[in-house]
Every structure is written in structure tokens, then in C-alpha cells.
Design a protein around this motif. Structure first.
Motif, PDB file in Angstrom:
ATOM      1  N   ASP A 135       0.817  -1.213   0.000  1.00 21.49           N
ATOM      2  CA  ASP A 135       0.000   0.000   0.000  1.00 21.49           C
ATOM      3  C   ASP A 135       0.851   1.263   0.000  1.00 21.49           C
ATOM      4  O   ASP A 135       0.679   2.132  -0.852  1.00 21.49           O
ATOM      5  CB  ASP A 135      -0.929   0.009   1.218  1.00 21.49           C
ATOM      6  CG  ASP A 135      -1.710   1.311   1.354  1.00 21.49           C
ATOM      7  OD1 ASP A 135      -2.573   1.572   0.489  1.00 21.49           O
ATOM      8  OD2 ASP A 135      -1.447   2.068   2.309  1.00 21.49           O
ATOM      9  N   PRO A 183      -3.171  -0.264  -5.031  1.00 18.47           N
ATOM     10  CA  PRO A 183      -4.503   0.050  -4.490  1.00 18.47           C
ATOM     11  C   PRO A 183      -4.739  -0.707  -3.173  1.00 18.47           C
ATOM     12  O   PRO A 183      -4.428  -1.895  -3.060  1.00 18.47           O
ATOM     13  CB  PRO A 183      -5.456  -0.412  -5.600  1.00 18.47           C
ATOM     14  CG  PRO A 183      -4.634  -0.286  -6.852  1.00 18.47           C
ATOM     15  CD  PRO A 183      -3.229  -0.659  -6.442  1.00 18.47           C
ATOM     16  N   TYR A 184      -5.312  -0.004  -2.201  1.00 21.29           N
ATOM     17  CA  TYR A 184      -5.361  -0.543  -0.845  1.00 21.29           C
ATOM     18  C   TYR A 184      -6.115  -1.870  -0.729  1.00 21.29           C
ATOM     19  O   TYR A 184      -5.749  -2.709   0.089  1.00 21.29           O
ATOM     20  CB  TYR A 184      -5.884   0.495   0.147  1.00 21.29           C
ATOM     21  CG  TYR A 184      -7.383   0.689   0.151  1.00 21.29           C
ATOM     22  CD1 TYR A 184      -8.190  -0.042   1.023  1.00 21.29           C
ATOM     23  CD2 TYR A 184      -8.003   1.605  -0.693  1.00 21.29           C
ATOM     24  CE1 TYR A 184      -9.554   0.132   1.039  1.00 21.29           C
ATOM     25  CE2 TYR A 184      -9.371   1.790  -0.675  1.00 21.29           C
ATOM     26  CZ  TYR A 184     -10.141   1.052   0.194  1.00 21.29           C
ATOM     27  OH  TYR A 184     -11.495   1.224   0.213  1.00 21.29           O
ATOM     28  N   TYR A 194     -12.880  -1.180   3.445  1.00 24.23           N
ATOM     29  CA  TYR A 194     -13.640  -0.357   2.503  1.00 24.23           C
ATOM     30  C   TYR A 194     -14.428   0.728   3.245  1.00 24.23           C
ATOM     31  O   TYR A 194     -14.418   1.902   2.867  1.00 24.23           O
ATOM     32  CB  TYR A 194     -14.584  -1.216   1.654  1.00 24.23           C
ATOM     33  CG  TYR A 194     -15.438  -0.378   0.743  1.00 24.23           C
ATOM     34  CD1 TYR A 194     -14.901   0.155  -0.424  1.00 24.23           C
ATOM     35  CD2 TYR A 194     -16.757  -0.098   1.065  1.00 24.23           C
ATOM     36  CE1 TYR A 194     -15.677   0.961  -1.253  1.00 24.23           C
ATOM     37  CE2 TYR A 194     -17.537   0.693   0.236  1.00 24.23           C
ATOM     38  CZ  TYR A 194     -16.990   1.225  -0.916  1.00 24.23           C
ATOM     39  OH  TYR A 194     -17.755   2.019  -1.723  1.00 24.23           O
ATOM     40  N   VAL A 253     -11.845   3.265   4.958  1.00 24.91           N
ATOM     41  CA  VAL A 253     -11.040   4.068   4.033  1.00 24.91           C
ATOM     42  C   VAL A 253     -11.919   4.851   3.056  1.00 24.91           C
ATOM     43  O   VAL A 253     -11.789   6.071   2.935  1.00 24.91           O
ATOM     44  CB  VAL A 253     -10.030   3.185   3.271  1.00 24.91           C
ATOM     45  CG1 VAL A 253      -9.285   3.993   2.216  1.00 24.91           C
ATOM     46  CG2 VAL A 253      -9.041   2.545   4.243  1.00 24.91           C
ATOM     47  N   SER A 254     -12.787   4.157   2.358  1.00 25.91           N
ATOM     48  CA  SER A 254     -13.552   4.807   1.288  1.00 25.91           C
ATOM     49  C   SER A 254     -14.738   5.621   1.786  1.00 25.91           C
ATOM     50  O   SER A 254     -15.048   6.657   1.213  1.00 25.91           O
ATOM     51  CB  SER A 254     -14.030   3.767   0.277  1.00 25.91           C
ATOM     52  OG  SER A 254     -12.919   3.191  -0.377  1.00 25.91           O
ATOM     53  N   LEU A 255     -15.390   5.156   2.820  1.00 27.40           N
ATOM     54  CA  LEU A 255     -16.571   5.868   3.302  1.00 27.40           C
ATOM     55  C   LEU A 255     -16.264   6.845   4.435  1.00 27.40           C
ATOM     56  O   LEU A 255     -16.827   7.932   4.480  1.00 27.40           O
ATOM     57  CB  LEU A 255     -17.658   4.882   3.732  1.00 27.40           C
ATOM     58  CG  LEU A 255     -18.128   3.884   2.661  1.00 27.40           C
ATOM     59  CD1 LEU A 255     -19.201   2.966   3.212  1.00 27.40           C
ATOM     60  CD2 LEU A 255     -18.627   4.615   1.412  1.00 27.40           C
ATOM     61  N   THR A 309     -13.044   7.808   5.284  1.00 33.81           N
ATOM     62  CA  THR A 309     -11.747   8.448   4.948  1.00 33.81           C
ATOM     63  C   THR A 309     -10.709   8.368   6.070  1.00 33.81           C
ATOM     64  O   THR A 309      -9.981   9.322   6.333  1.00 33.81           O
ATOM     65  CB  THR A 309     -11.930   9.910   4.476  1.00 33.81           C
ATOM     66  OG1 THR A 309     -12.434  10.699   5.551  1.00 33.81           O
ATOM     67  CG2 THR A 309     -12.832  10.002   3.263  1.00 33.81           C
ATOM     68  N   THR A 365      -5.305   4.487   5.490  1.00 32.37           N
ATOM     69  CA  THR A 365      -5.279   3.050   5.191  1.00 32.37           C
ATOM     70  C   THR A 365      -4.545   2.249   6.259  1.00 32.37           C
ATOM     71  O   THR A 365      -5.004   1.175   6.668  1.00 32.37           O
ATOM     72  CB  THR A 365      -4.650   2.764   3.812  1.00 32.37           C
ATOM     73  OG1 THR A 365      -3.346   3.348   3.752  1.00 32.37           O
ATOM     74  CG2 THR A 365      -5.513   3.308   2.690  1.00 32.37           C
ATOM     75  N   SER A 370      -6.574   2.129   9.446  1.00 34.16           N
ATOM     76  CA  SER A 370      -7.714   1.230   9.223  1.00 34.16           C
ATOM     77  C   SER A 370      -7.288  -0.224   9.327  1.00 34.16           C
ATOM     78  O   SER A 370      -7.990  -1.051   9.920  1.00 34.16           O
ATOM     79  CB  SER A 370      -8.328   1.489   7.847  1.00 34.16           C
ATOM     80  OG  SER A 370      -8.834   2.806   7.781  1.00 34.16           O
TER      81      SER A 370
END
Length: 143
Positions: free
Chosen positions: A37, A43-44, A101, A104-106, A108, A111, A114
Motif C-alpha cells: 500500500d 490500491p489498498y 472499505y 477508508v472509502s466511506l 476516509t 489506510t 484502518s
């Protein structure tokens, strides 16, 4: 005092061993994730998948030999343990991926932060899977 400590170690040897090798597997998991990463900019979720695979392989061999002291004698039984182990670890890996997910994605969250957060729950879930379903010992088979 020394006798009490020895008795406690003997009584909780499996849990102590699981925690020790669980910490090592977690370090392997986080280390592989960080490598892909952060250092390679992978990509994580791909980095996370690779780290889960590496940790599963490391954990299988250490759990089989040192934690649950499984002495399977046939290739079939060893293969059964491996398939069950990988299957259950992939189930906890789905939780790991979903958590990553969401964090990280929702939400923020970083990584690497998380990844560390998800590992606390994954370690507990994996112990239960290993103890109850994979490396079951018959009564009187403990060391």
C-alpha cells in the motif's frame, strides 16, 4: 510464586501461544499491507488481499504446529485442516476487506490506521474459528 506462574502458563499455554503467534501473524499482515500500500502504492484493497493471503499462510503453519499442536498423521487430515483453516480465514478476510472499505472509502480513515483497527476483531474471530472448528482435539488429547 514461581509455581503459581508455571501453573498459570501451563493452564493458559494455548491462549498465550495463540496471542504470541497472533501478534506475529498480525505483524506479517500489517507489514505486507504497508509494503504494497505505502511503499509500492498498490490500491489498498489489492494490498489488503495480498496481506491476508500472506498472514493466512503464516498463521496456518504456526497455529498447527505451535498453538494447537495438531499431530495429524495423514495427508488427507492435514489437507482437511488446511482447507478449513483457509476457508474460515477467508471468511474473516471478508470482514477485513469490508471493514477496510468502510473505514477508508466511506469514512476516509488512513489506510494503515484502518488496517490496524480491523486486526483487533479479526484476531479474536480467528481464534474462535481455529479452536472450535479446525484444530479440534479429542478429550484428553491436550499436552
Amino acid at each position: 510464586m514461581m509455581k503459581w506462574l508455571k501453573d498459570q502458563y501451563t493452564k493458559y499455554n494455548e491462549v498465550i501461544s495463540y496471542l504470541f503467534f497472533g501478534v506475529l501473524a498480525t505483524i506479517v499482515n500489517i507489514g505486507i499491507f504497508y509494503f504494497f500500500d505505502t511503499l509500492l502504492n498498490t490500491p489498498y484493497l489489492i494490498a489488503n488481499g495480498l496481506s491476508i493471503i500472506g498472514a493466512i499462510l503464516f498463521a496456518f503453519f504456526t497455529n498447527k504446529k505451535y498453538v494447537f499442536k495438531s499431530n495429524t498423521t495423514s495427508k488427507e487430515e492435514s489437507f482437511r485442516e488446511f482447507i478449513l483453516f483457509v476457508g474460515f480465514r477467508l471468511a474473516s478476510g471478508v470482514f477485513d476487506m469490508l471493514s477496510m472499505y468502510i473505514l477508508v472509502s466511506l469514512l476516509t480513515v488512513d489506510t494503515n490506521i484502518s488496517k490496524i483497527l480491523t486486526q483487533f476483531i479479526v484476531v479474536v474471530v480467528n481464534y474462535v474459528f481455529s479452536k472450535v472448528f479446525i484444530f479440534k482435539q479429542e478429550e484428553g488429547e491436550h499436552d
